[in-house]
Scaffold this motif. Structure first.
Motif, PDB file in Angstrom:
ATOM      1  N   ARG A 138       0.811  -1.213   0.000  1.00  0.00           N
ATOM      2  CA  ARG A 138       0.000   0.000   0.000  1.00  0.00           C
ATOM      3  C   ARG A 138       0.845   1.263   0.000  1.00  0.00           C
ATOM      4  NH1 ARG A 138      -3.490  -1.280   5.192  1.00  0.00           N
ATOM      5  NH2 ARG A 138      -1.382  -1.881   5.829  1.00  0.00           N
ATOM      6  N   ARG A 139       2.103   1.133   0.400  1.00  0.00           N
ATOM      7  CA  ARG A 139       3.001   2.284   0.390  1.00  0.00           C
ATOM      8  C   ARG A 139       3.292   2.763  -1.033  1.00  0.00           C
ATOM      9  NH1 ARG A 139       7.670   0.482   4.788  1.00  0.00           N
ATOM     10  NH2 ARG A 139       6.275   0.186   6.592  1.00  0.00           N
ATOM     11  N   LEU A 140       3.117   1.888  -2.009  1.00  0.00           N
ATOM     12  CA  LEU A 140       3.419   2.243  -3.389  1.00  0.00           C
ATOM     13  C   LEU A 140       2.382   3.177  -3.997  1.00  0.00           C
ATOM     14  CD1 LEU A 140       4.470  -1.247  -4.819  1.00  0.00           C
ATOM     15  CD2 LEU A 140       5.990   0.655  -4.261  1.00  0.00           C
ATOM     16  N   GLU A 141       1.146   3.088  -3.503  1.00  0.00           N
ATOM     17  CA  GLU A 141       0.048   3.785  -4.179  1.00  0.00           C
ATOM     18  C   GLU A 141       0.283   5.284  -4.314  1.00  0.00           C
ATOM     19  OE1 GLU A 141      -4.816   4.294  -3.990  1.00  0.00           O
ATOM     20  OE2 GLU A 141      -3.766   3.294  -2.354  1.00  0.00           O
ATOM     21  N   LYS A 142       0.706   5.943  -3.251  1.00  0.00           N
ATOM     22  CA  LYS A 142       0.864   7.394  -3.291  1.00  0.00           C
ATOM     23  C   LYS A 142       2.022   7.841  -4.182  1.00  0.00           C
ATOM     24  CE  LYS A 142       3.546   7.630   1.037  1.00  0.00           C
ATOM     25  NZ  LYS A 142       3.578   8.229   2.401  1.00  0.00           N
ATOM     26  N   TYR A 143       2.894   6.891  -4.542  1.00  0.00           N
ATOM     27  CA  TYR A 143       4.019   7.217  -5.425  1.00  0.00           C
ATOM     28  C   TYR A 143       3.776   6.752  -6.862  1.00  0.00           C
ATOM     29  CZ  TYR A 143       6.391   7.841  -0.931  1.00  0.00           C
ATOM     30  OH  TYR A 143       6.731   8.249   0.338  1.00  0.00           O
ATOM     31  N   SER A 144       2.558   6.347  -7.175  1.00  0.00           N
ATOM     32  CA  SER A 144       2.272   5.760  -8.484  1.00  0.00           C
ATOM     33  C   SER A 144       2.610   6.692  -9.642  1.00  0.00           C
ATOM     34  CB  SER A 144       0.804   5.343  -8.561  1.00  0.00           C
ATOM     35  OG  SER A 144       0.519   4.324  -7.639  1.00  0.00           O
ATOM     36  N   LYS A 145       2.214   7.948  -9.531  1.00  0.00           N
ATOM     37  CA  LYS A 145       2.516   8.907 -10.603  1.00  0.00           C
ATOM     38  C   LYS A 145       4.018   9.154 -10.703  1.00  0.00           C
ATOM     39  CE  LYS A 145      -1.917  11.341 -10.568  1.00  0.00           C
ATOM     40  NZ  LYS A 145      -2.611  12.645 -10.371  1.00  0.00           N
ATOM     41  N   HIS A 146       4.681   9.192  -9.556  1.00  0.00           N
ATOM     42  CA  HIS A 146       6.134   9.392  -9.561  1.00  0.00           C
ATOM     43  C   HIS A 146       6.831   8.198 -10.229  1.00  0.00           C
ATOM     44  CE1 HIS A 146       4.584  11.797  -6.178  1.00  0.00           C
ATOM     45  NE2 HIS A 146       5.583  12.637  -6.436  1.00  0.00           N
ATOM     46  N   ILE A 147       6.332   6.983  -9.949  1.00  0.00           N
ATOM     47  CA  ILE A 147       6.908   5.780 -10.561  1.00  0.00           C
ATOM     48  C   ILE A 147       6.710   5.813 -12.069  1.00  0.00           C
ATOM     49  CG2 ILE A 147       6.684   3.266 -10.733  1.00  0.00           C
ATOM     50  CD1 ILE A 147       5.852   3.267  -7.771  1.00  0.00           C
ATOM     51  N   PHE A 148       5.527   6.245 -12.496  1.00  0.00           N
ATOM     52  CA  PHE A 148       5.222   6.323 -13.932  1.00  0.00           C
ATOM     53  C   PHE A 148       6.151   7.314 -14.622  1.00  0.00           C
ATOM     54  CE2 PHE A 148       3.051   7.999 -17.629  1.00  0.00           C
ATOM     55  CZ  PHE A 148       2.504   6.870 -18.220  1.00  0.00           C
ATOM     56  N   VAL A 149       6.261   8.518 -14.060  1.00  0.00           N
ATOM     57  CA  VAL A 149       7.118   9.549 -14.647  1.00  0.00           C
ATOM     58  C   VAL A 149       8.581   9.120 -14.605  1.00  0.00           C
ATOM     59  CG1 VAL A 149       7.940  11.925 -14.413  1.00  0.00           C
ATOM     60  CG2 VAL A 149       5.506  11.415 -14.114  1.00  0.00           C
ATOM     61  N   GLY A 150       9.002   8.534 -13.475  1.00  0.00           N
ATOM     62  CA  GLY A 150      10.381   8.074 -13.340  1.00  0.00           C
ATOM     63  C   GLY A 150      10.745   7.017 -14.367  1.00  0.00           C
ATOM     64  N   MET A 151       9.808   6.094 -14.641  1.00  0.00           N
ATOM     65  CA  MET A 151      10.063   5.059 -15.630  1.00  0.00           C
ATOM     66  C   MET A 151      10.173   5.659 -17.021  1.00  0.00           C
ATOM     67  SD  MET A 151      10.466   1.715 -15.764  1.00  0.00           S
ATOM     68  CE  MET A 151      11.784   1.941 -16.952  1.00  0.00           C
ATOM     69  N   CYS A 152       9.315   6.640 -17.310  1.00  0.00           N
ATOM     70  CA  CYS A 152       9.376   7.313 -18.613  1.00  0.00           C
ATOM     71  C   CYS A 152      10.711   8.025 -18.805  1.00  0.00           C
ATOM     72  CB  CYS A 152       8.231   8.319 -18.744  1.00  0.00           C
ATOM     73  SG  CYS A 152       6.591   7.589 -18.882  1.00  0.00           S
ATOM     74  N   LEU A 153      11.131   8.766 -17.784  1.00  0.00           N
ATOM     75  CA  LEU A 153      12.398   9.499 -17.866  1.00  0.00           C
ATOM     76  C   LEU A 153      13.591   8.545 -17.969  1.00  0.00           C
ATOM     77  CD1 LEU A 153      11.780  12.343 -15.241  1.00  0.00           C
ATOM     78  CD2 LEU A 153      11.682  12.508 -17.739  1.00  0.00           C
ATOM     79  N   SER A 154      13.540   7.449 -17.207  1.00  0.00           N
ATOM     80  CA  SER A 154      14.615   6.445 -17.260  1.00  0.00           C
ATOM     81  C   SER A 154      14.692   5.822 -18.646  1.00  0.00           C
ATOM     82  CB  SER A 154      14.372   5.356 -16.211  1.00  0.00           C
ATOM     83  OG  SER A 154      14.362   5.892 -14.914  1.00  0.00           O
TER      84      SER A 154
END
Length: 430
Positions: A138-154
């Motif tokens: 559940r800790r991942l949920e609030k970072y979902s948009k950050h994970i998406f953007v981070g993966m795109c940038l990576s």
């Protein structure tokens, strides 16, 4: 003094929670018990009872704390789903065993790389499953948009500085190689689950954003991963969108809108058209574009119930990449249709079990995570097996857990770890 500040009630609730071994559920249990007790206290106050009398009566009506605690301990038991873990272990070990047979019994490669690395990655994956089981997803949920953007940038950064060769986009860490191509699909799916949880599809701006969540990864993946993984992501996107209550007509619009560019991408590359023709008519060019189809046809039609065993390898040596995309053909050739039926039965059981346990997950984010990950598994399992049976065009999709993949095999196991983390907290609604 409010209910939450009442020492007698808090002592009663703490006593109940002391019997519940899974501490992660204590917060939710306390909130539920407080809500029930508050309703009873309010009811007693309306009858004219004093605050002390209302509290005592509420606790009395709730029942014995020890009995309630033991019942709640059973309901909130944070245990893994042993059946899913067992099926995963069977598939992973079967994959390692197949790599051993392909390498040593068939003299496929002169080095020990294939088997040793399969063994190494399976061991690392096992540790990863254990760690993720205890990790609170559940800790991942609030970072979902950050994970998406981070993966795109990576993806963008690695694409320009990594010089991808033959569809490979990886980072080397010592003797380990992390393939971004393998993990990006899963990372995007995990981020989508959090983004779409409690998503308001009635707002036009959110629909436009969702289209961005669809097309940005597709554009990034198509240059490296081709249409195959783009197709898997597209299907998973639709599944998650529908599971998060997107209107079905929106899904139909998105599918219809993507048909033309998908066809254009397909026909723009001659080799894709050649693959389709060779799939439909493999014997029209048996030594050229239809070579792989003819080889797999010979395997499926000559292996019989028990296969050729480990001594007959002539046909298999003419089949490249049999440790990855064509491992199912190796299974049919070596162990026959009986061996193939056993593997398919285990795969079906694995899929059914995960779909089954998702019904017991109360948290909407957890259900979306499972839906997204199992969708990726299903598409890969089905497309690979049908491809090896000449029932689907040749695509670059490995068979999860069974094929050699390094990073791909590792991310498959870590996905099971995420699913186990969800299942461990299945009784929690938030």
């Amino acid at each position: 003094m409010g209910i939450k500040d009442n020492s007698k009630i808090n002592e009663y609730i703490d006593n109940i929670c002391s019997y519940v071994k899974f501490k992660g559920s204590h917060k939710e249990i306390k909130e539920e018990l407080l809500s029930h007790i508050e309703d009873i206290v309010d009811e007693n106050n309306e009858k004219g009872l004093s605050e002390v009398e209302s509290t005592s009566e509420a606790i009395k009506r709730m029942g014995d704390g020890e009995a309630i605690g033991k019942q709640l301990n059973i309901a909130h038991k944070g245990t893994p789903d042993w059946i899913t873990l067992l099926l995963t272990i069977i598939l992973v070990n079967a994959g390692v065993g197949l790599m051993y047979l392909i390498q040593y019994k068939n003299s496929y490669k002169p080095s020990d790389y294939l088997f040793n690395h399969s063994l190494l990655y399976s061991a690392i994956g096992t540790v990863g499953v254990i760690l993720l089981y205890f990790f609170d997803y559940r800790r991942l949920e609030k970072y979902s948009k950050h994970i998406f953007v981070g993966m795109c940038l990576s993806f963008i950064l690695l694409f320009f500085i990594g010089h991808p060769i033959n569809g490979s986009l990886s980072i080397s860490i010592g003797s380990f190689s992390v393939d971004i191509k393998a993990i990006s699909l899963y990372v995007f799916v995990i981020s989508l689950a959090g983004i779409f949880n409690n998503y308001d599809w009635n707002k036009g701006i959110n629909l436009i954003k969702a289209i961005g969540y669809l097309f940005i990864p597709l554009i990034l993946m198509i240059e490296v991963q081709g249409l195959t993984y783009c197709g898997i992501y597209f299907i998973t996107f639709i599944v998650l969108a529908l599971k998060s209550d997107m209107k079905k007509r929106y899904a139909l619009y998105i599918i219809a809108f993507n048909i033309i560019p998908a066809v254009f991408c397909f026909i723009s590359q001659p080799y894709r058209t050649a693959r389709l023709i060779s799939f439909l008519h493999p014997f029209s060019d048996p030594t050229g574009s239809g070579y792989m189809g003819v080889q797999m046809y010979n395997i499926t039609h000559t292996s019989g119930i028990f296969g050729h065993g480990l001594s007959s390898t002539g046909t298999m040596l003419e089949l490249p990449s049999m440790e990855s995309e064509y491992v199912f053909s190796f299974i049919v050739h070596t162990f026959g249709w009986l061996g193939a039926a056993v593997i398919i039965s285990i795969i079906i059981s694995f899929i059914y079990r995960i779909l089954h346990i998702s019904k017991y997950v109360r948290n909407s984010y957890g259900r979306l995570l499972i839906s997204g990950l199992i969708s990726v598994f299903i598409v890969q399992f089905v497309s690979n097996i049908l491809m090896n049976l000449n029932l689907f065009p040749i695509v670059g999709v490995a068979l999860p857990f069974l094929s050699y993949g390094g990073s791909l095999g590792l991310i498959n196991m870590l996905s099971v770890g995420v699913i186990m983390s969800v299942y461990r907290r299945r009784s929690l609604s938030a």
